[in-house]
Write an enzyme that holds these catalytic residues in place. Structure first.
Site, PDB file in Angstrom:
ATOM      1  N   VAL A 191      32.070 156.158  50.151  1.00 41.96           N
ATOM      2  CA  VAL A 191      31.231 155.740  49.539  1.00 41.96           C
ATOM      3  C   VAL A 191      31.372 154.385  49.480  1.00 41.96           C
ATOM      4  O   VAL A 191      32.140 153.744  48.851  1.00 41.96           O
ATOM      5  CB  VAL A 191      31.768 156.550  48.467  1.00 41.96           C
ATOM      6  CG1 VAL A 191      30.345 155.868  47.283  1.00 41.96           C
ATOM      7  CG2 VAL A 191      31.680 158.209  48.196  1.00 41.96           C
ATOM      8  N   PRO A 192      29.942 154.042  50.520  1.00 44.54           N
ATOM      9  CA  PRO A 192      30.095 152.442  50.736  1.00 44.54           C
ATOM     10  C   PRO A 192      30.063 151.438  49.413  1.00 44.54           C
ATOM     11  O   PRO A 192      28.568 150.621  49.431  1.00 44.54           O
ATOM     12  CB  PRO A 192      28.903 152.159  51.423  1.00 44.54           C
ATOM     13  CG  PRO A 192      28.248 153.681  51.826  1.00 44.54           C
ATOM     14  CD  PRO A 192      29.546 154.165  51.084  1.00 44.54           C
ATOM     15  N   CYS A 193      30.461 152.176  48.081  1.00 42.73           N
ATOM     16  CA  CYS A 193      30.546 150.817  46.765  1.00 42.73           C
ATOM     17  C   CYS A 193      30.359 149.706  47.236  1.00 42.73           C
ATOM     18  O   CYS A 193      29.558 148.540  46.601  1.00 42.73           O
ATOM     19  CB  CYS A 193      30.448 151.423  45.749  1.00 42.73           C
ATOM     20  SG  CYS A 193      32.579 150.397  46.196  1.00 42.73           S
ATOM     21  N   HIS A 194      30.342 149.256  49.049  1.00 44.88           N
ATOM     22  CA  HIS A 194      30.442 147.804  48.742  1.00 44.88           C
ATOM     23  C   HIS A 194      28.280 146.589  49.307  1.00 44.88           C
ATOM     24  O   HIS A 194      28.439 146.049  49.030  1.00 44.88           O
ATOM     25  CB  HIS A 194      31.552 147.178  50.383  1.00 44.88           C
ATOM     26  CG  HIS A 194      31.361 147.648  50.748  1.00 44.88           C
ATOM     27  ND1 HIS A 194      31.752 149.284  51.291  1.00 44.88           N
ATOM     28  CD2 HIS A 194      30.219 147.522  51.875  1.00 44.88           C
ATOM     29  CE1 HIS A 194      31.780 148.985  52.926  1.00 44.88           C
ATOM     30  NE2 HIS A 194      30.295 148.685  52.855  1.00 44.88           N
ATOM     31  N   ARG A 195      28.337 148.094  49.510  1.00 48.64           N
ATOM     32  CA  ARG A 195      26.702 147.385  49.956  1.00 48.64           C
ATOM     33  C   ARG A 195      25.582 147.930  48.776  1.00 48.64           C
ATOM     34  O   ARG A 195      24.808 147.952  48.972  1.00 48.64           O
ATOM     35  CB  ARG A 195      26.279 148.938  50.565  1.00 48.64           C
ATOM     36  CG  ARG A 195      26.294 149.203  51.752  1.00 48.64           C
ATOM     37  CD  ARG A 195      26.142 150.636  52.356  1.00 48.64           C
ATOM     38  NE  ARG A 195      27.201 150.652  53.816  1.00 48.64           N
ATOM     39  CZ  ARG A 195      27.654 151.890  55.100  1.00 48.64           C
ATOM     40  NH1 ARG A 195      27.241 152.631  54.713  1.00 48.64           N
ATOM     41  NH2 ARG A 195      28.674 151.777  55.622  1.00 48.64           N
TER      42      ARG A 195
END
Length: 155
Positions: free
Chosen positions: A119-123
């Site tokens: 779940v790419p929360c860095h985006r």
């Protein structure tokens, strides 16, 4: 806190995996000096391989079965985050507008994400720039966020 089933080296630093019985229950960014640990079971080994494969191709979809976690709102936020393509970003406020919520609530859900990278929360970034990451507003975790965004071509 239960021990990790694996701690693997990724280009940005050590990464902890908790997995068993065919599912991943948590993924964790670990401090730079954390010791590595080989996978203790097949589930952790499969997760480690999927993460390494993602490093080789950040557009790849993770084939990892994730244990259901979080509140209904957090799961909605994580679903929106998961829809952000590699190489792109969205602002907390933009996600909040889509979800009928507030940017701060979206940020809190990002910080509670048990499956970073998958779940790419860095985006997700702030209106004023990079924003926080994994409940940090400075330090090595923000360097990890920068590395991930550069790796995907978003910076």
């Amino acid at each position: 806190m239960q021990p990790f089933d694996a701690v693997i080296a990724l280009p940005f630093g050590p990464f902890g995996i908790r997995a068993a019985d065919g599912t991943v229950s948590e993924l964790v960014f670990l401090p730079p000096d954390s010791p590595l640990q080989p996978p203790a079971n097949d589930s952790a080994g499969a997760a480690a391989q999927a993460l390494r494969d993602w490093i080789d191709d950040p557009g790849r979809i993770f084939p990892l079965p994730l244990r259901s976690r979080g509140t209904a709102f957090q799961r909605r936020v994580w679903a929106e985050i998961s829809a952000i393509p590699a190489g792109q970003t969205r602002r907390y406020g933009d996600l909040a507008q889509v979800l009928g919520s507030a940017a701060r609530a979206v940020g809190q859900a990002c910080g509670a994400n048990p499956y970073p990278l998958v779940v790419p929360c860095h985006r997700v970034t702030s209106a004023a720039g990079l924003g926080g990451f994994a409940n940090a507003s400075d330090g090595w975790l923000l360097e990890v966020k920068r590395w991930l965004l550069r790796h995907e071509g978003a910076l």
